[in-house]
Design an enzyme around this catalytic site. Sequence first.
Site, mmCIF file in Angstrom:
data_model
loop_
_atom_site.group_PDB
_atom_site.id
_atom_site.type_symbol
_atom_site.label_atom_id
_atom_site.label_comp_id
_atom_site.label_asym_id
_atom_site.label_seq_id
_atom_site.Cartn_x
_atom_site.Cartn_y
_atom_site.Cartn_z
ATOM 1 N N CYS A 192 5.525 8.979 -1.925
ATOM 2 C CA CYS A 192 4.616 8.266 -1.028
ATOM 3 C C CYS A 192 4.924 8.500 0.450
ATOM 4 O O CYS A 192 4.232 7.974 1.322
ATOM 5 C CB CYS A 192 4.639 6.770 -1.356
ATOM 6 S SG CYS A 192 4.223 6.455 -3.081
ATOM 7 N N LYS A 248 -2.739 -1.096 3.651
ATOM 8 C CA LYS A 248 -2.891 -0.922 2.207
ATOM 9 C C LYS A 248 -3.517 -2.165 1.570
ATOM 10 O O LYS A 248 -3.988 -2.109 0.431
ATOM 11 C CB LYS A 248 -1.541 -0.623 1.561
ATOM 12 C CG LYS A 248 -0.987 0.764 1.861
ATOM 13 C CD LYS A 248 0.313 1.004 1.123
ATOM 14 C CE LYS A 248 0.891 2.377 1.446
ATOM 15 N NZ LYS A 248 1.392 2.480 2.829
ATOM 16 N N HIS A 260 -2.944 1.742 -2.294
ATOM 17 C CA HIS A 260 -1.878 2.698 -2.007
ATOM 18 C C HIS A 260 -2.289 4.077 -2.509
ATOM 19 O O HIS A 260 -2.385 4.306 -3.715
ATOM 20 C CB HIS A 260 -0.594 2.228 -2.693
ATOM 21 C CG HIS A 260 0.614 3.016 -2.325
ATOM 22 N ND1 HIS A 260 0.603 4.017 -1.380
ATOM 23 C CD2 HIS A 260 1.899 2.958 -2.787
ATOM 24 C CE1 HIS A 260 1.807 4.527 -1.269
ATOM 25 N NE2 HIS A 260 2.612 3.905 -2.115
ATOM 26 N N PHE A 280 9.316 7.084 -3.682
ATOM 27 C CA PHE A 280 10.274 7.127 -4.781
ATOM 28 C C PHE A 280 11.222 8.317 -4.570
ATOM 29 O O PHE A 280 10.802 9.392 -4.145
ATOM 30 C CB PHE A 280 9.554 7.301 -6.117
ATOM 31 C CG PHE A 280 8.906 6.048 -6.646
ATOM 32 C CD1 PHE A 280 8.976 4.850 -5.959
ATOM 33 C CD2 PHE A 280 8.230 6.071 -7.853
ATOM 34 C CE1 PHE A 280 8.380 3.705 -6.463
ATOM 35 C CE2 PHE A 280 7.634 4.928 -8.370
ATOM 36 C CZ PHE A 280 7.710 3.739 -7.669
ATOM 37 N N HIS A 320 4.504 0.578 5.867
ATOM 38 C CA HIS A 320 4.267 1.118 4.529
ATOM 39 C C HIS A 320 3.826 -0.003 3.588
ATOM 40 O O HIS A 320 2.939 0.195 2.763
ATOM 41 C CB HIS A 320 5.539 1.783 4.002
ATOM 42 C CG HIS A 320 5.363 2.448 2.680
ATOM 43 N ND1 HIS A 320 4.594 3.588 2.510
ATOM 44 C CD2 HIS A 320 5.849 2.146 1.442
ATOM 45 C CE1 HIS A 320 4.623 3.948 1.244
ATOM 46 N NE2 HIS A 320 5.370 3.098 0.567
ATOM 47 N N GLU A 380 11.556 -3.313 4.028
ATOM 48 C CA GLU A 380 10.982 -2.691 5.215
ATOM 49 C C GLU A 380 11.030 -3.636 6.405
ATOM 50 O O GLU A 380 11.310 -3.215 7.531
ATOM 51 C CB GLU A 380 9.543 -2.230 4.957
ATOM 52 C CG GLU A 380 8.978 -1.433 6.122
ATOM 53 C CD GLU A 380 7.590 -0.885 5.864
ATOM 54 O OE1 GLU A 380 7.079 -0.150 6.736
ATOM 55 O OE2 GLU A 380 7.003 -1.190 4.797
#
Length: 415
Positions: A165, A337, A342, A403, A305, A316
């Site tokens: 991502c 998002k 996403h 990831f 994010h 985050e």
Amino acid sequence: MNHTRVVVTGLGALTPIGNTVDAFWQSAIRGTSGAARITRFDPTLFRTQIACELKDFTPEKHLDRNEIKRSDPYTQYALYAAAEALADSGLELSQIDPFDIGVIWGCGQGGMQSFEDEVKAYTQQNFNPRFSPFFVPRLLVNMASGMISLKYGLMGITYTTVSACATSNTSIMDAYNYIKWGKGKIFVTGGSEAPITEASIGGFAAMKAMSTRNDDPTAASRPFDTDRDGFVMGEGAGALILEEYEHAKKRGAKIYAEVVGASMTADAYHMTATHPEGLGATKAMHLALEEAGLRPDQVDYLNMHATSTPVGDLSEIKAVTNVFGEAPDHLLISATKSMTGHLLGAAGAIEAILCIKAIQESVVPPTINTQQLDPAIPTGVQILTGEAREMPVNVAMSNTFGFGGHNAIAVFKKV
């Protein structure tokens, strides 16, 4: 010290809340949700039955028959967004050395739909089972960059980045660096993803990464909210034309913003979870600002994010407070998002577009659906919820994490 400047001269978008940059932007500042029950397949037996699908997108209206036949949806999305960005840039490709223009494109999964379709068809054939000759080209993760290059005759550096991502920001960073290093004058960059498939939805659902708010899809993506329960899958593409500043200036190009910093780090912590103290993300933001020659207090807008997962949002926030402090009165934050879902490898591209439009239009898009902030978030952190806000935006930062522990940050500045 390298003084080569890199600017953005074209934009293209295909998103769950708009099929052009303008439509996407208008929906974002209105706070529109793109989530609904999945229509691509019957999701009845799945834990998660909702997603942010594209609306009213028909490839046949925009691509020729051979392009569609040879390409997975993720490549079709890329071709569509790249076409808008190139048209927007005003580039006269016939007057430019084709070796000066490259394509650095991102995708996390590649041709997932093509893989599923072909394997299903193979297993159902009892006589003379065979695969399509287009099977491999359709599923390859690098094929979008190749198809864009082929369509427009772009012969410069061309390849694909994959960092889950964080992929799109990785692509933007690479294009930015190659221009600074004198390896190209112009790049088509960004990312695309077509992950609303049975295997992809099923896999992420099995990880319990996605929201199961199936009875209320438009409110399912709710970053920072106490009741958040996972992300909502999205699909689409975002394209940016990055160009060496003097080249753009000489041809009288419209300049949206300047790319002034970009960085990557790794968490080296877990296959899928972000570092709980945000160490890798903290360092990546510091490095991007250092390259940009900016202090943290000079950043006006941060597109986080923030996917709406219980652990990810807080890690985050921890990284953000490490960099900007627990009460940064100069910084406004939003998590878009909440509207788009996403888009995995395409997320950074469409969020970079929102950062650039925020600079251009002096408007920050909101976070929607967040009703009650998680009490673990410091009260001094300004998260814009509900409605867009008009304000000067000179510097905007886009965060992406993937990831594998990948952290990729991009910083844009008004020219």
